[in-house]
Scaffold this motif. Sequence first.
Motif, PDB file in Angstrom:
ATOM      1  N   MET A   1       0.845  -1.180   0.000  1.00  0.00           N
ATOM      2  CA  MET A   1       0.000   0.000   0.000  1.00  0.00           C
ATOM      3  C   MET A   1       0.889   1.242   0.000  1.00  0.00           C
ATOM      4  SD  MET A   1      -2.923   0.831   2.751  1.00  0.00           S
ATOM      5  CE  MET A   1      -4.035   2.133   2.489  1.00  0.00           C
ATOM      6  N   ALA A   2       0.680   2.097  -0.954  1.00  0.00           N
ATOM      7  CA  ALA A   2       1.483   3.316  -1.084  1.00  0.00           C
ATOM      8  C   ALA A   2       1.025   4.361  -0.071  1.00  0.00           C
ATOM      9  CB  ALA A   2       1.356   3.865  -2.492  1.00  0.00           C
ATOM     10  N   LYS A   3       1.960   5.193   0.313  1.00  0.00           N
ATOM     11  CA  LYS A   3       1.661   6.270   1.244  1.00  0.00           C
ATOM     12  C   LYS A   3       0.764   7.291   0.544  1.00  0.00           C
ATOM     13  CE  LYS A   3       3.889   9.411   4.409  1.00  0.00           C
ATOM     14  NZ  LYS A   3       5.101   9.853   5.016  1.00  0.00           N
ATOM     15  N   LYS A   4      -0.280   7.731   1.237  1.00  0.00           N
ATOM     16  CA  LYS A   4      -1.270   8.639   0.664  1.00  0.00           C
ATOM     17  C   LYS A   4      -0.671  10.000   0.314  1.00  0.00           C
ATOM     18  CE  LYS A   4      -5.881  10.304   1.892  1.00  0.00           C
ATOM     19  NZ  LYS A   4      -6.903  10.231   2.927  1.00  0.00           N
ATOM     20  N   ASP A   5       0.071  10.579   1.245  1.00  0.00           N
ATOM     21  CA  ASP A   5       0.680  11.895   1.022  1.00  0.00           C
ATOM     22  C   ASP A   5       2.162  11.793   1.373  1.00  0.00           C
ATOM     23  OD1 ASP A   5       1.511  14.531   0.935  1.00  0.00           O
ATOM     24  OD2 ASP A   5      -0.241  15.310   1.992  1.00  0.00           O
ATOM     25  N   LEU A   6       3.013  11.818   0.356  1.00  0.00           N
ATOM     26  CA  LEU A   6       4.448  11.626   0.555  1.00  0.00           C
ATOM     27  C   LEU A   6       5.101  12.717   1.394  1.00  0.00           C
ATOM     28  CD1 LEU A   6       5.485  10.413  -3.007  1.00  0.00           C
ATOM     29  CD2 LEU A   6       5.144   9.044  -0.944  1.00  0.00           C
ATOM     30  N   TYR A   7       4.462  13.856   1.536  1.00  0.00           N
ATOM     31  CA  TYR A   7       5.084  14.988   2.230  1.00  0.00           C
ATOM     32  C   TYR A   7       4.429  15.295   3.571  1.00  0.00           C
ATOM     33  CZ  TYR A   7       7.202  15.340  -2.278  1.00  0.00           C
ATOM     34  OH  TYR A   7       7.884  15.042  -3.411  1.00  0.00           O
ATOM     35  N   LYS A   8       3.689  14.351   4.110  1.00  0.00           N
ATOM     36  CA  LYS A   8       3.021  14.543   5.401  1.00  0.00           C
ATOM     37  C   LYS A   8       3.417  13.381   6.318  1.00  0.00           C
ATOM     38  CE  LYS A   8      -1.507  15.758   7.153  1.00  0.00           C
ATOM     39  NZ  LYS A   8      -2.914  15.963   6.774  1.00  0.00           N
ATOM     40  N   PHE A   9       3.823  13.725   7.559  1.00  0.00           N
ATOM     41  CA  PHE A   9       4.285  12.712   8.513  1.00  0.00           C
ATOM     42  C   PHE A   9       3.615  12.902   9.861  1.00  0.00           C
ATOM     43  CE2 PHE A   9       7.588  13.196   5.416  1.00  0.00           C
ATOM     44  CZ  PHE A   9       8.067  11.922   5.218  1.00  0.00           C
TER      45      PHE A   9
END
Length: 126
Positions: free
Chosen positions: A1-9
Amino acid sequence: MAKKDLYKFTIQFSEGDPLHQQTADILNRQGRRKAQFLVNAVMHYLHCSETPDIPQPPPIDTNAIEMIVRRIMAEESSKPIAGEQSIQPPAQRSIKSEQINFGDASDLLGEDGIAAIKNTMASFRK
């Protein structure tokens, strides 16, 4: 499953670790500039010639754990169960506990780890 928002942690620091507490305090003082502070810190860390290596814990040796579990099972199977006759261990065993160096694994797991394995094995026997 890919990360939904690559720039949010989302990260959580350990309350029991003084370094985590100190880092959380520093980040909380940054207000709305936490991201820029983290970018600056990471880039400095990666490019600084004086940056120490981050120590990594040794990988868990699953073979050593398996041997310890087998040894404990063998020890437990030779003990008589209350109200029952003594159970004889199988005639052939592929591994004898005398042939296994448990020192390394015991150091890795510690007394608590060994006790946890023994308790787990005892629970399975009930």
